[in-house]
Design an enzyme around this catalytic site. Structure first.
Site, PDB file in Angstrom:
ATOM      1  N   PRO A 176      -6.223  10.243 -22.634  1.00 55.96           N
ATOM      2  CA  PRO A 176      -7.259   9.359 -22.244  1.00 55.96           C
ATOM      3  C   PRO A 176      -6.746   7.947 -22.811  1.00 55.96           C
ATOM      4  O   PRO A 176      -6.495   7.820 -24.078  1.00 55.96           O
ATOM      5  CB  PRO A 176      -8.555   9.705 -23.066  1.00 55.96           C
ATOM      6  N   LYS A 202      -1.505  15.317  -8.602  1.00 63.15           N
ATOM      7  CA  LYS A 202      -0.541  15.309  -9.668  1.00 63.15           C
ATOM      8  C   LYS A 202       0.144  16.374 -10.037  1.00 63.15           C
ATOM      9  O   LYS A 202       1.325  16.229 -10.481  1.00 63.15           O
ATOM     10  CB  LYS A 202      -1.578  14.855 -11.003  1.00 63.15           C
ATOM     11  N   TYR A 227      -3.792  17.454 -17.020  1.00 64.04           N
ATOM     12  CA  TYR A 227      -4.338  18.580 -16.180  1.00 64.04           C
ATOM     13  C   TYR A 227      -3.263  18.624 -14.834  1.00 64.04           C
ATOM     14  O   TYR A 227      -3.713  19.762 -13.993  1.00 64.04           O
ATOM     15  CB  TYR A 227      -5.684  18.019 -15.581  1.00 64.04           C
ATOM     16  N   ASP A 243       0.681  -1.101  -0.040  1.00 64.33           N
ATOM     17  CA  ASP A 243      -0.037   0.024   0.079  1.00 64.33           C
ATOM     18  C   ASP A 243       1.024   1.144   0.158  1.00 64.33           C
ATOM     19  O   ASP A 243       1.730   1.657   0.996  1.00 64.33           O
ATOM     20  CB  ASP A 243      -0.796  -0.034   1.288  1.00 64.33           C
TER      21      ASP A 243
HETATM   22  C1  HXC Z   1     -17.245  11.387  -3.827  1.00 63.75           C
HETATM   23  C2  HXC Z   1     -16.091   9.518  -2.744  1.00 63.75           C
HETATM   24  C3  HXC Z   1     -16.077   8.811  -3.927  1.00 63.75           C
HETATM   25  C4  HXC Z   1     -16.727   9.442  -4.992  1.00 63.75           C
HETATM   26  C5  HXC Z   1     -15.066   7.535  -2.564  1.00 63.75           C
HETATM   27  N1  HXC Z   1     -15.475   8.856  -2.079  1.00 63.75           N
HETATM   28  N2  HXC Z   1     -15.681   7.550  -3.997  1.00 63.75           N
HETATM   29  N3  HXC Z   1     -16.539  10.808  -2.699  1.00 63.75           N
HETATM   30  N4  HXC Z   1     -17.418  10.774  -4.880  1.00 63.75           N
HETATM   31  N5  HXC Z   1     -16.959   8.824  -6.269  1.00 63.75           N
HETATM   32  C6  HXC Z   1     -15.078   8.764  -0.600  1.00 63.75           C
HETATM   33  C7  HXC Z   1     -15.636   8.282   0.409  1.00 63.75           C
HETATM   34  O1  HXC Z   1     -17.063   8.622   0.777  1.00 63.75           O
HETATM   35  C8  HXC Z   1     -14.812   8.449   1.696  1.00 63.75           C
HETATM   36  O2  HXC Z   1     -15.174   9.627   2.320  1.00 63.75           O
HETATM   37  C9  HXC Z   1     -13.394   8.598   1.028  1.00 63.75           C
HETATM   38  O3  HXC Z   1     -13.648   8.945  -0.247  1.00 63.75           O
HETATM   39  C10 HXC Z   1     -12.815   7.355   1.205  1.00 63.75           C
HETATM   40  O4  HXC Z   1     -13.462   6.340   0.281  1.00 63.75           O
HETATM   41  P1  HXC Z   1     -13.056   4.818   0.200  1.00 63.75           P
HETATM   42  O5  HXC Z   1     -14.088   4.046  -0.516  1.00 63.75           O
HETATM   43  O6  HXC Z   1     -13.060   4.259   1.900  1.00 63.75           O
HETATM   44  O7  HXC Z   1     -11.609   4.879  -0.327  1.00 63.75           O
HETATM   45  P2  HXC Z   1     -10.637   3.774  -0.628  1.00 63.75           P
HETATM   46  O8  HXC Z   1     -11.055   2.543  -0.425  1.00 63.75           O
HETATM   47  O9  HXC Z   1      -9.327   4.281  -0.117  1.00 63.75           O
HETATM   48  O10 HXC Z   1     -10.387   3.740  -2.256  1.00 63.75           O
HETATM   49  C11 HXC Z   1      -9.862   5.111  -2.818  1.00 63.75           C
HETATM   50  C12 HXC Z   1     -10.513   5.206  -3.937  1.00 63.75           C
HETATM   51  C13 HXC Z   1     -10.800   4.131  -5.203  1.00 63.75           C
HETATM   52  C14 HXC Z   1      -9.602   6.339  -4.912  1.00 63.75           C
HETATM   53  C15 HXC Z   1     -11.997   6.035  -3.791  1.00 63.75           C
HETATM   54  O11 HXC Z   1     -11.412   4.354  -6.218  1.00 63.75           O
HETATM   55  C16 HXC Z   1      -9.758   3.447  -5.418  1.00 63.75           C
HETATM   56  O12 HXC Z   1      -9.125   2.600  -4.675  1.00 63.75           O
HETATM   57  N6  HXC Z   1      -9.208   3.371  -6.777  1.00 63.75           N
HETATM   58  C17 HXC Z   1      -7.832   2.869  -7.166  1.00 63.75           C
HETATM   59  C18 HXC Z   1      -7.789   3.152  -8.645  1.00 63.75           C
HETATM   60  C19 HXC Z   1      -8.138   4.022  -9.413  1.00 63.75           C
HETATM   61  O13 HXC Z   1      -8.858   4.928  -9.089  1.00 63.75           O
HETATM   62  N7  HXC Z   1      -7.922   4.100 -10.685  1.00 63.75           N
HETATM   63  C20 HXC Z   1      -7.908   5.340 -11.497  1.00 63.75           C
HETATM   64  C21 HXC Z   1      -6.874   5.961 -11.958  1.00 63.75           C
HETATM   65  S1  HXC Z   1      -7.245   6.961 -13.290  1.00 63.75           S
HETATM   66  P3  HXC Z   1     -16.118   9.491   3.673  1.00 63.75           P
HETATM   67  O14 HXC Z   1     -16.176  11.009   4.054  1.00 63.75           O
HETATM   68  O15 HXC Z   1     -17.455   9.095   3.390  1.00 63.75           O
HETATM   69  O16 HXC Z   1     -15.461   8.630   4.781  1.00 63.75           O
HETATM   70  C22 HXC Z   1      -6.519   8.346 -13.288  1.00 63.75           C
HETATM   71  C23 HXC Z   1      -6.888   9.202 -14.795  1.00 63.75           C
HETATM   72  C24 HXC Z   1      -6.115  10.718 -14.609  1.00 63.75           C
HETATM   73  O17 HXC Z   1      -5.853   8.659 -12.416  1.00 63.75           O
HETATM   74  C25 HXC Z   1      -6.309  11.428 -15.879  1.00 63.75           C
HETATM   75  C26 HXC Z   1      -7.689  11.070 -16.793  1.00 63.75           C
HETATM   76  C27 HXC Z   1      -7.766  11.729 -17.860  1.00 63.75           C
HETATM   77  P1  NAP Z   2      -5.655   1.383 -12.782  1.00 61.66           P
HETATM   78  O1  NAP Z   2      -5.790   0.178 -13.560  1.00 61.66           O
HETATM   79  O2  NAP Z   2      -6.972   1.822 -11.715  1.00 61.66           O
HETATM   80  O3  NAP Z   2      -4.416   1.629 -12.248  1.00 61.66           O
HETATM   81  C1  NAP Z   2      -4.182   2.260 -10.883  1.00 61.66           C
HETATM   82  C2  NAP Z   2      -3.383   1.189 -10.141  1.00 61.66           C
HETATM   83  O4  NAP Z   2      -2.850   1.804  -8.804  1.00 61.66           O
HETATM   84  C3  NAP Z   2      -3.962  -0.096  -9.785  1.00 61.66           C
HETATM   85  O5  NAP Z   2      -3.160  -1.141 -10.145  1.00 61.66           O
HETATM   86  C4  NAP Z   2      -4.192  -0.281  -8.377  1.00 61.66           C
HETATM   87  O6  NAP Z   2      -4.056  -1.584  -7.774  1.00 61.66           O
HETATM   88  C5  NAP Z   2      -2.865   0.729  -7.817  1.00 61.66           C
HETATM   89  N1  NAP Z   2      -3.302   1.270  -6.432  1.00 61.66           N
HETATM   90  C6  NAP Z   2      -4.275   2.129  -6.105  1.00 61.66           C
HETATM   91  N2  NAP Z   2      -3.998   2.598  -4.778  1.00 61.66           N
HETATM   92  C7  NAP Z   2      -2.913   2.093  -4.528  1.00 61.66           C
HETATM   93  C8  NAP Z   2      -2.198   1.970  -3.241  1.00 61.66           C
HETATM   94  N3  NAP Z   2      -2.845   2.512  -2.040  1.00 61.66           N
HETATM   95  N4  NAP Z   2      -1.210   1.017  -3.087  1.00 61.66           N
HETATM   96  C9  NAP Z   2      -0.479   0.477  -4.095  1.00 61.66           C
HETATM   97  N5  NAP Z   2      -1.341   0.530  -5.538  1.00 61.66           N
HETATM   98  C10 NAP Z   2      -2.350   1.328  -5.543  1.00 61.66           C
HETATM   99  O7  NAP Z   2      -5.633   2.677 -13.823  1.00 61.66           O
HETATM  100  P2  NAP Z   2      -4.757   3.137 -15.077  1.00 61.66           P
HETATM  101  O8  NAP Z   2      -5.398   4.032 -16.138  1.00 61.66           O
HETATM  102  O9  NAP Z   2      -3.988   1.807 -15.541  1.00 61.66           O
HETATM  103  O10 NAP Z   2      -3.906   4.492 -14.440  1.00 61.66           O
HETATM  104  C11 NAP Z   2      -2.625   4.290 -14.472  1.00 61.66           C
HETATM  105  C12 NAP Z   2      -1.553   5.462 -14.457  1.00 61.66           C
HETATM  106  O11 NAP Z   2      -1.846   6.341 -15.230  1.00 61.66           O
HETATM  107  C13 NAP Z   2      -2.318   6.404 -13.077  1.00 61.66           C
HETATM  108  O12 NAP Z   2      -1.179   7.243 -12.481  1.00 61.66           O
HETATM  109  C14 NAP Z   2      -3.238   7.280 -13.613  1.00 61.66           C
HETATM  110  O13 NAP Z   2      -3.475   8.458 -13.106  1.00 61.66           O
HETATM  111  C15 NAP Z   2      -2.573   7.646 -14.931  1.00 61.66           C
HETATM  112  N6  NAP Z   2      -3.340   8.158 -15.917  1.00 61.66           N
HETATM  113  C16 NAP Z   2      -4.398   7.258 -16.571  1.00 61.66           C
HETATM  114  C17 NAP Z   2      -4.981   7.751 -17.638  1.00 61.66           C
HETATM  115  C18 NAP Z   2      -5.918   7.109 -18.418  1.00 61.66           C
HETATM  116  O14 NAP Z   2      -6.618   7.535 -19.162  1.00 61.66           O
HETATM  117  N7  NAP Z   2      -5.820   5.675 -18.353  1.00 61.66           N
HETATM  118  C19 NAP Z   2      -4.802   9.055 -18.137  1.00 61.66           C
HETATM  119  C20 NAP Z   2      -3.929  10.178 -17.384  1.00 61.66           C
HETATM  120  C21 NAP Z   2      -3.017   9.420 -16.355  1.00 61.66           C
HETATM  121  P3  NAP Z   2      -4.673  -1.956  -6.285  1.00 61.66           P
HETATM  122  O15 NAP Z   2      -5.978  -1.422  -6.191  1.00 61.66           O
HETATM  123  O16 NAP Z   2      -4.389  -3.307  -6.467  1.00 61.66           O
HETATM  124  O17 NAP Z   2      -3.898  -1.355  -5.331  1.00 61.66           O
END
Ligand code: HXC
Ligand code: NAP
Length: 285
Positions: A191, A163, A148, A66
């Site tokens: 994207p 970021k 962004y 983590d």
């Molecule tokens: C508002 C939200 C929410 C949502 C969670 N929360 N989701 N609030 N809208 N959609 C709030 C919850 O209510 C809670 O607050 C707090 O956030 C923590 O929620 P948890 O579910 O306990 O969080 P956690 O289990 O730590 O999960 C973290 C996470 C989850 C970020 C919410 O989605 C995750 O694990 N994501 C990992 C993978 C990921 O996100 N991949 C995408 C990367 S793409 P309260 O106050 O209720 O306790 C990317 C692309 C960038 O970055 C660029 C694109 C062009």
């Molecule tokens: P993704 O598959 O959701 O990748 C996110 C990864 O982060 C998952 O493997 C997740 O694995 C890991 N992760 C999340 N929380 C973590 C934690 N606390 N500790 C360790 N690992 C954790 O999404 P993706 O699109 O491939 O994104 C990869 C990267 O590209 C990210 O930095 C994202 O911001 C960037 N990005 C993506 C896009 C896009 O369009 N796809 C655009 C711009 C930038 P676990 O949940 O198992 O931990």
């Protein structure tokens, strides 16, 4: 273009390496001769990635981690180094993100993203940086940000703040750690249709509009990002540091250009419209 031993001798640790872009980079780097360590919270995707690399003839290992917890980062890095040898490059790829109105964010929600993206990147970079400095060895950090990071973006406030912080960390450490032979660069992807990103950020009915924002007319392919990352970490790129390379089909430029929406019209239609705007020759004299 790449020789199959391009990354021979490298041990690359990729956070979030079990899914999406992290997995694409892991598989590509494994095929180019790097030993690859993938870390993340869920065991299954990590194990599957390692199996895919091994079945293609590469060498890889996984460890649960983590990134929000510095002790977990240190333990995972120890495990990867025990399996593969000293890490030579870190890819900060792990992220969390969701769409929300800023006025609806709780403190916990802001923390949930910032602690993964900004704090997590710091914990991993700090852990590896200290190891490299103590060993007197060179090292590389490649962080995955987004476009962004410098414009900001509505509705993803925690991610935009985090970021931006990672980008500034990259530029700061590029200067501060150059004396140790540690280089820090970043990639800003546009994207890419991964399950993790698109399930949270891109509803299916928004695809057409999103595609219109990309001058090259399509989303990125993970293999394209994996190729860029492999080049950046390769010995062919030994003098770059503090740089962020955008890979977005021109999306961020289009968003910021005054007349870029004109490219949405068929060119003949556009030309006809422009001709109508042009004053008749006689009115110039
Ligand atoms: C508002 C939200 C929410 C949502 C969670 N929360 N989701 N609030 N809208 N959609 C709030 C919850 O209510 C809670 O607050 C707090 O956030 C923590 O929620 P948890 O579910 O306990 O969080 P956690 O289990 O730590 O999960 C973290 C996470 C989850 C970020 C919410 O989605 C995750 O694990 N994501 C990992 C993978 C990921 O996100 N991949 C995408 C990367 S793409 P309260 O106050 O209720 O306790 C990317 C692309 C960038 O970055 C660029 C694109 C062009
Ligand atoms: P993704 O598959 O959701 O990748 C996110 C990864 O982060 C998952 O493997 C997740 O694995 C890991 N992760 C999340 N929380 C973590 C934690 N606390 N500790 C360790 N690992 C954790 O999404 P993706 O699109 O491939 O994104 C990869 C990267 O590209 C990210 O930095 C994202 O911001 C960037 N990005 C993506 C896009 C896009 O369009 N796809 C655009 C711009 C930038 P676990 O949940 O198992 O931990």
């Amino acid at each position: 273009m790449f020789q199959s031993n391009l990354l021979a001798g490298e041990v690359v640790l990729i956070t979030g390496g079990g899914t999406g872009l992290g997995r694409a980079m892991a598989e590509r780097m494994g095929a180019l001769g790097a030993k690859v360590g993938v870390v993340g919270r869920r065991e299954d995707p990590l194990r599957e990635t390692v199996e895919a690399i091994a079945s293609a003839g590469g060498t890889a290992a996984w460890a649960r981690c983590d990134v929000r917890d510095p002790q977990s980062v240190a333990a995972a890095t120890d495990a990867i180094e025990a399996a593969l040898g000293p890490v030579t490059a870190l890819v900060n790829n792990a992220a969390g993100n969701f769409l929300a109105c800023a006025e609806d964010l709780s403190a916990n929600a802001f923390d949930a993203v910032v602690k993964i993206v900004l704090h997590g990147t710091f914990h991993c970079t700090s852990d590896l940086g200290r190891r490299w400095i103590a060993r007197g060895s060179k090292g590389q950090v490649l962080s995955i940000v987004t476009t962004y990071a410098w414009t900001g973006s509505a509705f993803v406030l925690p991610s935009a703040c985090a970021k931006a912080g990672v980008l500034v960390m990259t530029r700061s450490l590029a200067v501060e750690w150059a004396t140790y032979g540690i280089r820090c660069n970043a990639i800003a992807p546009g994207p890419f249709p991964t399950e993790g990103a698109f399930s949270r950020l891109m509803p299916a009915d928004a695809h057409d509009e999103a595609l219109r924002q990309v001058p090259l007319g399509r989303f990125g392919e993970p293999a394209e990002l994996a190729n860029l990352a492999s080049y950046l970490l390769s010995p062919m790129n030994a003098w770059m540091t503090g740089e962020c390379v955008t890979l977005d089909g021109g999306e961020v430029l289009k968003a910021g250009q005054e007349f870029s929406r004109m490219t949405d019209y068929p060119r003949d239609e556009l030309r006809a419209g422009l001709a109508m705007l042009r004053p008749p020759k006689s009115s110039k004299t």
